[in-house]
Scaffold this active site. Structure first.
Site, PDB file in Angstrom:
ATOM      1  N   SER A   8      -2.552  -7.396   5.112  1.00 50.48           N
ATOM      2  CA  SER A   8      -2.396  -6.962   3.723  1.00 50.48           C
ATOM      3  C   SER A   8      -0.936  -6.684   3.418  1.00 50.48           C
ATOM      4  O   SER A   8      -0.289  -5.872   4.089  1.00 50.48           O
ATOM      5  CB  SER A   8      -3.216  -5.698   3.463  1.00 50.48           C
ATOM      6  OG  SER A   8      -2.872  -5.144   2.206  1.00 50.48           O
ATOM      7  N   HIS A  31      -3.656 -11.222   2.580  1.00 49.52           N
ATOM      8  CA  HIS A  31      -4.488 -10.378   1.728  1.00 49.52           C
ATOM      9  C   HIS A  31      -3.625  -9.675   0.687  1.00 49.52           C
ATOM     10  O   HIS A  31      -2.653  -8.990   1.030  1.00 49.52           O
ATOM     11  CB  HIS A  31      -5.216  -9.344   2.597  1.00 49.52           C
ATOM     12  CG  HIS A  31      -6.247  -8.541   1.872  1.00 49.52           C
ATOM     13  ND1 HIS A  31      -7.524  -9.000   1.630  1.00 49.52           N
ATOM     14  CD2 HIS A  31      -6.192  -7.298   1.349  1.00 49.52           C
ATOM     15  CE1 HIS A  31      -8.214  -8.076   0.996  1.00 49.52           C
ATOM     16  NE2 HIS A  31      -7.426  -7.026   0.804  1.00 49.52           N
ATOM     17  N   ASP A  33      -3.678  -7.029  -2.408  1.00 51.12           N
ATOM     18  CA  ASP A  33      -4.430  -5.966  -3.075  1.00 51.12           C
ATOM     19  C   ASP A  33      -3.931  -5.791  -4.501  1.00 51.12           C
ATOM     20  O   ASP A  33      -2.783  -5.388  -4.723  1.00 51.12           O
ATOM     21  CB  ASP A  33      -4.279  -4.648  -2.318  1.00 51.12           C
ATOM     22  CG  ASP A  33      -4.973  -4.684  -0.968  1.00 51.12           C
ATOM     23  OD1 ASP A  33      -6.201  -4.836  -0.954  1.00 51.12           O
ATOM     24  OD2 ASP A  33      -4.283  -4.555   0.059  1.00 51.12           O
ATOM     25  N   MET A  35      -4.367  -3.702  -7.832  1.00 53.34           N
ATOM     26  CA  MET A  35      -4.900  -2.420  -8.306  1.00 53.34           C
ATOM     27  C   MET A  35      -4.367  -2.130  -9.699  1.00 53.34           C
ATOM     28  O   MET A  35      -3.200  -2.393  -9.985  1.00 53.34           O
ATOM     29  CB  MET A  35      -4.517  -1.288  -7.352  1.00 53.34           C
ATOM     30  CG  MET A  35      -4.868  -1.518  -5.906  1.00 53.34           C
ATOM     31  SD  MET A  35      -4.430  -0.082  -4.884  1.00 53.34           S
ATOM     32  CE  MET A  35      -4.546  -0.792  -3.242  1.00 53.34           C
ATOM     33  N   HIS A  64      -7.843  -9.392  -3.433  1.00 49.24           N
ATOM     34  CA  HIS A  64      -8.835  -8.319  -3.526  1.00 49.24           C
ATOM     35  C   HIS A  64      -8.561  -7.536  -4.809  1.00 49.24           C
ATOM     36  O   HIS A  64      -7.571  -6.802  -4.902  1.00 49.24           O
ATOM     37  CB  HIS A  64      -8.722  -7.415  -2.291  1.00 49.24           C
ATOM     38  CG  HIS A  64      -9.631  -6.236  -2.319  1.00 49.24           C
ATOM     39  ND1 HIS A  64      -9.483  -5.168  -1.453  1.00 49.24           N
ATOM     40  CD2 HIS A  64     -10.725  -5.945  -3.079  1.00 49.24           C
ATOM     41  CE1 HIS A  64     -10.416  -4.285  -1.695  1.00 49.24           C
ATOM     42  NE2 HIS A  64     -11.180  -4.720  -2.681  1.00 49.24           N
ATOM     43  N   MET A  66      -9.123  -4.746  -7.145  1.00 46.16           N
ATOM     44  CA  MET A  66      -9.628  -3.389  -7.353  1.00 46.16           C
ATOM     45  C   MET A  66      -9.277  -2.999  -8.788  1.00 46.16           C
ATOM     46  O   MET A  66      -8.377  -2.194  -9.048  1.00 46.16           O
ATOM     47  CB  MET A  66      -9.014  -2.441  -6.325  1.00 46.16           C
ATOM     48  CG  MET A  66      -9.547  -2.670  -4.926  1.00 46.16           C
ATOM     49  SD  MET A  66      -8.596  -1.824  -3.639  1.00 46.16           S
ATOM     50  CE  MET A  66      -7.358  -3.086  -3.296  1.00 46.16           C
ATOM     51  N   MET A 135     -15.827  -2.173   2.431  1.00 42.89           N
ATOM     52  CA  MET A 135     -14.689  -1.265   2.508  1.00 42.89           C
ATOM     53  C   MET A 135     -14.968  -0.173   3.534  1.00 42.89           C
ATOM     54  O   MET A 135     -16.020   0.469   3.495  1.00 42.89           O
ATOM     55  CB  MET A 135     -14.407  -0.633   1.148  1.00 42.89           C
ATOM     56  CG  MET A 135     -13.919  -1.596   0.082  1.00 42.89           C
ATOM     57  SD  MET A 135     -12.309  -2.344   0.474  1.00 42.89           S
ATOM     58  CE  MET A 135     -11.249  -0.890   0.576  1.00 42.89           C
ATOM     59  N   GLY A 140      -7.917   1.998  -2.767  1.00 40.99           N
ATOM     60  CA  GLY A 140      -6.871   2.564  -3.612  1.00 40.99           C
ATOM     61  C   GLY A 140      -5.551   2.799  -2.916  1.00 40.99           C
ATOM     62  O   GLY A 140      -4.498   2.715  -3.544  1.00 40.99           O
ATOM     63  N   PHE A 141      -5.588   3.094  -1.613  1.00 36.67           N
ATOM     64  CA  PHE A 141      -4.355   3.390  -0.899  1.00 36.67           C
ATOM     65  C   PHE A 141      -4.426   2.850   0.520  1.00 36.67           C
ATOM     66  O   PHE A 141      -5.478   2.903   1.156  1.00 36.67           O
ATOM     67  CB  PHE A 141      -4.098   4.906  -0.844  1.00 36.67           C
ATOM     68  CG  PHE A 141      -3.838   5.524  -2.193  1.00 36.67           C
ATOM     69  CD1 PHE A 141      -2.556   5.526  -2.724  1.00 36.67           C
ATOM     70  CD2 PHE A 141      -4.873   6.078  -2.924  1.00 36.67           C
ATOM     71  CE1 PHE A 141      -2.317   6.087  -3.970  1.00 36.67           C
ATOM     72  CE2 PHE A 141      -4.646   6.631  -4.171  1.00 36.67           C
ATOM     73  CZ  PHE A 141      -3.359   6.636  -4.693  1.00 36.67           C
ATOM     74  N   ASP A 173     -12.134  -3.938   5.422  1.00 36.34           N
ATOM     75  CA  ASP A 173     -10.816  -3.573   4.899  1.00 36.34           C
ATOM     76  C   ASP A 173     -10.721  -2.060   4.864  1.00 36.34           C
ATOM     77  O   ASP A 173     -11.501  -1.397   4.187  1.00 36.34           O
ATOM     78  CB  ASP A 173     -10.651  -4.154   3.492  1.00 36.34           C
ATOM     79  CG  ASP A 173      -9.288  -3.857   2.877  1.00 36.34           C
ATOM     80  OD1 ASP A 173      -8.470  -3.174   3.517  1.00 36.34           O
ATOM     81  OD2 ASP A 173      -9.062  -4.302   1.736  1.00 36.34           O
ATOM     82  N   GLY A 174      -9.743  -1.532   5.612  1.00 33.91           N
ATOM     83  CA  GLY A 174      -9.491  -0.099   5.584  1.00 33.91           C
ATOM     84  C   GLY A 174      -9.441   0.498   6.975  1.00 33.91           C
ATOM     85  O   GLY A 174     -10.469   0.559   7.654  1.00 33.91           O
TER      86      GLY A 174
END
Length: 220
Positions: A8, A31, A33, A35, A64, A66, A135, A140-141, A173-174
């Site tokens: 990511s 990846h 992200d 947001m 991804h 979000m 997830m 978010g972070f 993811d995470g």
């Protein structure tokens, strides 16, 4: 389809994205992200940056989203050339229609599930999608600790996909790292998003290789 590692860029140096992506060795996907500071309490980047990335690399881009209103915004990422576009189940108004539109534009269609969102309601809709994203932190972070409570959901997702006989990826993811990736692979995941575990390493390419080897060793 074997193990895939998707670093990511959320953990990369945004001022040097082209060079940061070049550091990823033989990573399978990049990846990204996206947001919007509405669906999640953070604001990152959007379609113009994704278009710029696509113009400067031939790597496969995994977006991804979000974001709120993915029915409106997600098709643009597929049209731009993203290999995979994932929207969130909690945000989509018409997920089947959206997945079909993403596929129509040449992208794989992914559905993301927050930790508290069950996977079972998607059992009958699996033919409409190409990937389930489980997830393993609240979205978010970056840099959050891995939630082991999500492992049973990964197993249920694998059971549903196996029963369907379809070629559907299961992405996690995470908090994915050398300490957690084997548990994810053992539970049935085959696509692994890793941010700080890759970009926080002295050698990002070596970190990608290590993660793939660990996951392959634990996979069934």
């Amino acid at each position: 389809m074997g193990i895939q590692i998707a670093p990511s860029i959320l953990s990369s140096d945004f001022a040097n994205l082209e060079a940061e992506i070049a550091r990823l060795g033989d990573a399978d996907l990049v990846h990204v992200d996206v947001m919007d500071n509405h669906f999640v309490p953070n604001l990152t980047l959007g379609l113009p940056v994704v278009e710029a990335i696509l113009a400067r690399t031939d790597r496969l881009i995994d977006c991804h989203l979000m974001i709120d209103e993915p029915d409106r915004w997600a098709p643009g990422y597929a049209e731009a050339g993203a290999h995979n576009v994932t929207f969130h189940a909690e945000a989509a108004a018409a997920p089947v229609r959206l997945a079909r539109e993403l596929r129509k534009h040449g992208a794989r269609a992914g559905v993301g599930l927050r930790p508290a969102t069950p996977v079972e309601p998607w059992a009958d809709l699996l033919p409409e999608i190409d990937m389930l994203l489980v997830m393993t932190v609240e979205p978010g972070f970056g840099g959050q600790p891995f939630l082991d409570v999500c492992l049973p959901k990964i197993r249920r997702a694998r059971e549903l996909v196996s029963a369907s006989g379809l070629d559907i990826w299961i992405q996690v993811d995470g908090g994915v790292s050398a300490e957690t990736i084997e548990r994810c692979a053992d539970a049935g995941a085959d696509v692994f998003v890793a941010g700080s575990a890759v970009y926080g390493a002295e050698d990002a390419a070596a970190a990608v290789t290590e993660l793939r080897e660990l996951a392959a060793k634990a996979a069934h």
